[in-house]
Motif scaffolding. Structure first.
Motif, PDB file in Angstrom:
ATOM      1  N   GLY A  91       0.811  -1.217   0.000  1.00 44.74           N
ATOM      2  CA  GLY A  91       0.000   0.000   0.000  1.00 44.74           C
ATOM      3  C   GLY A  91       0.843   1.265   0.000  1.00 44.74           C
TER       4      GLY A  91
ATOM      5  N   ASP B 281       1.667   1.444  -3.675  1.00 44.04           N
ATOM      6  CA  ASP B 281       0.434   1.488  -4.469  1.00 44.04           C
ATOM      7  C   ASP B 281      -0.198   2.877  -4.384  1.00 44.04           C
ATOM      8  OD1 ASP B 281       0.870  -1.280  -3.222  1.00 44.04           O
ATOM      9  OD2 ASP B 281      -0.579  -1.773  -4.795  1.00 44.04           O
ATOM     10  N   ALA B 282      -0.049   3.516  -3.217  1.00 46.60           N
ATOM     11  CA  ALA B 282      -0.678   4.827  -2.985  1.00 46.60           C
ATOM     12  C   ALA B 282       0.078   5.984  -3.619  1.00 46.60           C
ATOM     13  CB  ALA B 282      -0.824   5.070  -1.481  1.00 46.60           C
TER      14      ALA B 282
ATOM     15  N   ARG C 211      -6.907   2.420  -6.320  1.00 46.86           N
ATOM     16  CA  ARG C 211      -7.369   1.846  -5.052  1.00 46.86           C
ATOM     17  C   ARG C 211      -8.229   0.592  -5.257  1.00 46.86           C
ATOM     18  NH1 ARG C 211     -11.574   2.281  -1.392  1.00 46.86           N
ATOM     19  NH2 ARG C 211     -11.013   2.532   0.816  1.00 46.86           N
TER      20      ARG C 211
ATOM     21  N   TYR D 275      -5.976  -2.180  -6.218  1.00 52.56           N
ATOM     22  CA  TYR D 275      -5.199  -2.535  -5.017  1.00 52.56           C
ATOM     23  C   TYR D 275      -5.991  -3.498  -4.144  1.00 52.56           C
ATOM     24  CZ  TYR D 275      -3.254  -1.575  -0.287  1.00 52.56           C
ATOM     25  OH  TYR D 275      -2.751  -1.673   0.986  1.00 52.56           O
ATOM     26  N   LYS D 276      -7.265  -3.211  -3.957  1.00 51.03           N
ATOM     27  CA  LYS D 276      -8.108  -4.101  -3.155  1.00 51.03           C
ATOM     28  C   LYS D 276      -8.265  -5.471  -3.828  1.00 51.03           C
ATOM     29  CE  LYS D 276     -11.895  -2.575  -1.276  1.00 51.03           C
ATOM     30  NZ  LYS D 276     -13.190  -1.873  -1.090  1.00 51.03           N
TER      31      LYS D 276
ATOM     32  N   THR E 281      -4.303  10.171   0.572  1.00 50.49           N
ATOM     33  CA  THR E 281      -4.354   9.005  -0.313  1.00 50.49           C
ATOM     34  C   THR E 281      -3.927   7.753   0.446  1.00 50.49           C
ATOM     35  OG1 THR E 281      -3.813  10.449  -2.154  1.00 50.49           O
ATOM     36  CG2 THR E 281      -3.587   8.086  -2.532  1.00 50.49           C
TER      37      THR E 281
ATOM     38  N   TYR F 295      -5.888   4.202   1.327  1.00 51.56           N
ATOM     39  CA  TYR F 295      -5.385   2.844   1.057  1.00 51.56           C
ATOM     40  C   TYR F 295      -5.356   2.022   2.349  1.00 51.56           C
ATOM     41  CZ  TYR F 295      -4.318   3.690  -3.858  1.00 51.56           C
ATOM     42  OH  TYR F 295      -4.430   3.932  -5.207  1.00 51.56           O
TER      43      TYR F 295
ATOM     44  N   ALA G 117      -8.723   0.853   2.741  1.00 48.74           N
ATOM     45  CA  ALA G 117      -8.988  -0.224   1.782  1.00 48.74           C
ATOM     46  C   ALA G 117      -8.560  -1.575   2.360  1.00 48.74           C
ATOM     47  CB  ALA G 117      -8.248   0.054   0.468  1.00 48.74           C
TER      48      ALA G 117
END
Lengths: 251, 251
Positions: free
Chosen positions: A81, A84-85, A96, A99-100, A148, A152, A155
């Motif tokens: 994360g 990813d963020a 996002r 990512y999930k 952000t 995440y 998430a």
């Protein structure tokens, strides 16, 4: 259980995991806590995000037919994360929603009976990324945004709920400990993005708490986990060999 | 190379090895140094001596026909003596001559082409026990004698010469650093027998020096050892899969 292989704790993630071998890092603290019981395999990859984690995990998770030979993963932490963020168009950015999906995919690789990597004895813990302190972070080629990363971290909790996997919500513990200010997070961060030993201590404690609550059979102080070889003062001095037989850590 | 297995550094020994996962311990320092390249397996057993190490190693060293499946041991440290040197009739006592034979036996298990455990790619480092500071050590059930442990440290060097295995002579480095007085060793010892982070720093440095001098192909900063997965900024963002292929650490 073959040869030098013992059962393991596998830590999968990005630089927050990779740097976990530092003094006071969560890998070091777990290795120290589980010595003679479970080995700790650090599979942290600095800069990686969940799109890249999937092909990696397809190579570092054991397929069912291989699981007999290789270390059995008793506990798996999944901690992505932070990269990813990164905001688009930076190459680390993963939207996002994807990512999930990626986190769910990694979990299902292990938990789904139809997966080639199905491993019902592997307990999973998800970890949220920590809050970023953008006032402390100075790497213009890889920017971060406080809100952000917060989204995440949320998430991860949504994925944990959906997949019924416990979540070490260190984002919240750190932010609370920081007096709920971005700048206050400096207490737990070495550079605004990575953890110092205060931050890792929270990660370690969160994992320990989840193990005690959700996976008590993996508590190294509990009755279900033993040393692979007996304590020295239980060795039969007259005839040591038969008393020195390798055992499974988990009873 | 199957599944979650990577090549490893295996640390075999007694409590001095087992406690190596502490902050600043040599296991922690090695794991941090070799992250993404080699895993560190701590096979330290508090209170054990070399008589007991042999049946243990018969179970934790891989036989030739198993070596294909399990982690390949690229570097093996053997570090006993602190308990062997306990005076008779304490159960940990191993006479000095048998201690030497046992160390040779452990080495030959790996180095002899006729051994079931023959592993020509495993490089070995012997480590001497550290000096004891009997003025600091207070465990009457397990006494130690300064001159005896010194003689066991000398024995390791004799074995190293005979077997052509490099020796990390930390006994001498610590004693020199202590101003060549028993009491001075307190600087490196937590309790007169076990090492604090100053002591472990010497062990780590001695291993690092031997690797650079004798086994330079295992220097993590050298050209022969690489990350198992590529650095993130080399990932092909458009088509990540083919660039994320697991590699051998050693070229």
């Amino acid at each position: 259980m073959a040869a030098n292989v013992q059962d393991v704790i596998m830590l999968v993630g990005d630089s927050l995991t990779q740097f976990g071998w530092a003094q006071g890092g969560f890998a070091q603290l777990l290795a120290d806590r589980y010595v003679r019981k479970l080995d700790v395999l650090n599979r942290g990859f600095s800069g990686y995000q969940t799109d890249w984690a999937i092909p990696v995990c397809e190579q570092i998770f054991a397929k069912q037919h291989e699981q007999h030979h290789v270390p059995k993963v008793k506990l798996l932490t999944i901690w992505f994360g932070a990269n990813d963020a990164a905001p688009a168009p930076f190459p680390q950015h993963v939207p996002r929603d994807r990512y999930k999906e990626n986190l769910s995919h990694l979990i299902q690789m292990v938990k789904s009976p139809t997966s080639a990597y199905y491993s019902p004895e592997t307990r999973i813990i998800l970890i949220t990324p920590p809050p970023v302190n953008t006032t402390q972070w100075i790497m213009p080629t890889s920017p971060r945004v406080f809100e952000t990363t917060k989204a995440y971290a949320e998430a991860v909790k949504e994925v944990g709920e959906k997949e019924k996997v416990p979540v070490a919500d260190i984002w919240t513990t750190i932010f609370d400990g920081a007096g709920r200010t971005e700048e206050g997070c400096a207490k737990y961060l070495s550079d605004g993005l990575h953890l110092n030993s205060n931050g890792y201590s929270i990660v370690f404690q969160a994992i320990t708490d989840i193990v005690e609550r959700v996976y008590p059979e993996l508590n190294p102080e509990g009755v279900k986990l033993q040393d692979v070889f007996i304590p020295w003062d239980e060795v039969n001095v007259q005839n040591p060999g038969p008393s020195l037989v390798k055992r499974n850590a988990e009873l």
